[in-house]
Design a protein around this motif. Sequence first.
Motif, PDB file in Angstrom:
ATOM      1  N   GLU A   1      52.370  -9.355  46.345  1.00 29.71           N
ATOM      2  CA  GLU A   1      52.311 -10.666  46.997  1.00 29.71           C
ATOM      3  C   GLU A   1      53.624 -11.003  47.691  1.00 29.71           C
ATOM      4  OE1 GLU A   1      50.312 -14.124  45.357  1.00 29.71           O
ATOM      5  OE2 GLU A   1      49.753 -12.905  43.640  1.00 29.71           O
TER       6      GLU A   1
ATOM      7  N   HIS B   1      55.741 -18.306  41.378  1.00 33.22           N
ATOM      8  CA  HIS B   1      57.140 -18.155  41.777  1.00 33.22           C
ATOM      9  C   HIS B   1      57.580 -19.384  42.587  1.00 33.22           C
ATOM     10  CE1 HIS B   1      60.366 -15.390  43.834  1.00 33.22           C
ATOM     11  NE2 HIS B   1      60.901 -16.314  43.096  1.00 33.22           N
TER      12      HIS B   1
ATOM     13  N   SER C   1      55.355 -10.134  40.971  1.00 35.29           N
ATOM     14  CA  SER C   1      55.013 -10.472  42.349  1.00 35.29           C
ATOM     15  C   SER C   1      55.307  -9.296  43.279  1.00 35.29           C
ATOM     16  CB  SER C   1      55.793 -11.712  42.799  1.00 35.29           C
ATOM     17  OG  SER C   1      55.084 -12.374  43.808  1.00 35.29           O
TER      18      SER C   1
ATOM     19  N   THR D   1      51.030 -14.688  41.846  1.00 40.32           N
ATOM     20  CA  THR D   1      52.446 -14.689  41.474  1.00 40.32           C
ATOM     21  C   THR D   1      53.264 -15.492  42.478  1.00 40.32           C
ATOM     22  OG1 THR D   1      52.576 -12.598  42.672  1.00 40.32           O
ATOM     23  CG2 THR D   1      52.434 -12.483  40.265  1.00 40.32           C
ATOM     24  N   TYR D   2      52.839 -15.455  43.760  1.00 41.47           N
ATOM     25  CA  TYR D   2      53.547 -16.231  44.789  1.00 41.47           C
ATOM     26  C   TYR D   2      53.470 -17.722  44.463  1.00 41.47           C
ATOM     27  CZ  TYR D   2      54.083 -18.742  49.222  1.00 41.47           C
ATOM     28  OH  TYR D   2      54.442 -19.648  50.187  1.00 41.47           O
TER      29      TYR D   2
ATOM     30  N   HIS E   1      56.597 -13.294  51.800  1.00 36.62           N
ATOM     31  CA  HIS E   1      55.178 -13.380  51.450  1.00 36.62           C
ATOM     32  C   HIS E   1      54.410 -13.658  52.736  1.00 36.62           C
ATOM     33  CE1 HIS E   1      51.408 -14.863  49.727  1.00 36.62           C
ATOM     34  NE2 HIS E   1      51.519 -15.850  50.589  1.00 36.62           N
TER      35      HIS E   1
END
Length: 651
Positions: A85, A179, A80, A175-176, A97
């Motif tokens: 991101e 995550h 990430s 990826t955000y 983010h």
Amino acid sequence: MLELKKGADILATVGALTTLPQAQAVIEANLDSGNLAKLAPIKNSDALIKIANAISICKPDAVFVNSGSPEDIQWIREYSLSKGEEKKLAKDGHTIHFDLPQDQARLVNQTFYIINEDEKISSLAKSVLRSEATGYVKEHMDGIMHGMTMMIGFYSRGPVGAEASVPAIELSSSTYVLHSAELLYRNCYDQFDKEVERVGIFFTNLHSEGPNRTEDVPNARIFMDRSWLTTFSTFCTYAGNTLLMKKGNHRFCVDYATYYKKEEHLSEHMFITGITGPGDRKTFMAGAAPSGCGKTTTAMVGSDFIGDDLAQIWIAPDGTVRAINPEKGIFGIVEDVNREGDPFLMDCLRGDGTEVIWSNVLIDEQGVPHWVGNGEKTPEKGVNFQGEWHTGKTDSEGNLIPMSHKNSRCTLLASAIANHNTEAAEDPAGVPVKVITYSGRDSDTMPPVWVAKNMDEGVVIGASIVSKATATEIGAVGVRRQPWANAPFIPGALADYMDAQFSFFNSAKLSEAGRPIMAGLNYFLTHGNRGGTGDTLLGEKRDVKVWLGWLELFANGDVKAIDTPIGYLPLYEDLKELFVSIDKEYPRSLYDMQFALYLDNIIHRIDMQTEAYSKESDIPAQLFHVYTQQKAELLALKEKYGAVVSTDRLI
Ligand code: SPV
Ligand code: MN
């Protein structure tokens, strides 16, 4: 009505894979040996076919299977950062983010339920025909993950093994999103197959932000396929639009409770929290409130915080009402979060040792996040959701740009909050709920707290939630109806949902001791509307402890109450004593302003609701019966005492 597996599954239509051998061939061709080995324990063929179709449609360069191991989660965190991101902040474990300026909240006008020909849905929702949605997926999702990695995660919405938990798959190039999923949902990679078998259904969520450009946002779509329990999300990143395990799957749960588990389950936009009463007894409560009306704050006021946004509720074999939080984390609004009102959350946000993903706040030059209403010193400049920012910066229309977006958020584990009862929150048996509350943002009509005299009246409190119209809603004046604070997430007819509420709360399966009390809460009365002057509120955040404390006592039969047409109201003396416990004086004059019945306002509200519900078809008769009876009693009261009636008259 809802019919599962009706119409063609869009994933299979566009991905063109229908059998397990076909799916396996695609999986083997796209995963490296490490990821193939990680996927190997997943044997459920429906799940594998869904995954393979998603790969076949989106055509990622690589596929990463998140097994939930510390290494895999770390891989997502690092990817990430390298992908951009998220960016590291000064504090360890904190990242920022930013969503695109056009994607700062749920894209209501780009959110649709996929429907089959001649299917009816909620009058409040937008729908798209299955054929049209299929066309969109073909046109916009084909190859959308070119040059990207698709990540796959397996989660449980609720503690594994709970009556109302449902497993879900999250597939995304963001990826955000992955995550966030790790912080908000329970990774159930090890138990996924077993859970699917136990529960009988699972949800599939497919998202890609695509190139993540402003010009693509108009093409963004959030599609929910009720029949195939599958969501599609494109060209956006805001978690409410993309992490569809949250509100996307909540909608499926509302559907499932309404049509497949009537009288047994409810799926609500509610916090869950416990209050410690006399003798250390714990009383659990679940409460609904529209977005941005103090739900997170209310939840954290309890001694045993469980969840701040969603509740899966059911009647246990012993006749008690049980609730679980389908989430294990908080995606909370940060505006107005400060030391005084939210001390435990502030400890996490400003202290050390908590992993936090910030979104859309201001980051100063030292890498420290700032937000409106934090009660701290404001930096002069930094970077926020719209880019470079300095005090006094205006937009193209000359309006001041706030330091942080109104909907800027923080994402963290609920267990990081000091008063979180993690053991109870993780118990598949759920917590026993004795108090149900409904609240909105009501500046002039209902008192801070009142209790329904019977279950029908309780259901009607939920049906009657309102919130003040905000300045951002063009043409809106007065109040906006917010039934159960759940209306944005009810896919089917409101009448069906209401009918399921009446069935649940009047169920013969509830034991006498298990039957909860049902109450209304309102924190937003103003001086000006209660005989004083100005827009300031009659209460403050810490008063919430008193209202919940009184409900705790009332639910356990420890206090008496005043019988009024709208329900039971607290006695002054009982509240005064509870205010002592929060070190606050509670003058009688304030009580009178808060609890006097403003009959014209209440009657007007009943008329407004009656008129609005009369326009919907098939609304259960109980609702109109309650309104009619309450109105008649209120009119009789007005006849006797005038338009404003102090509670003294009713004791
Ligand atoms: C809400 O708006 O009610 C939220 C955040 O809880 S979202 O994920 O956008 O729904
Ligand atoms: Mn919410």
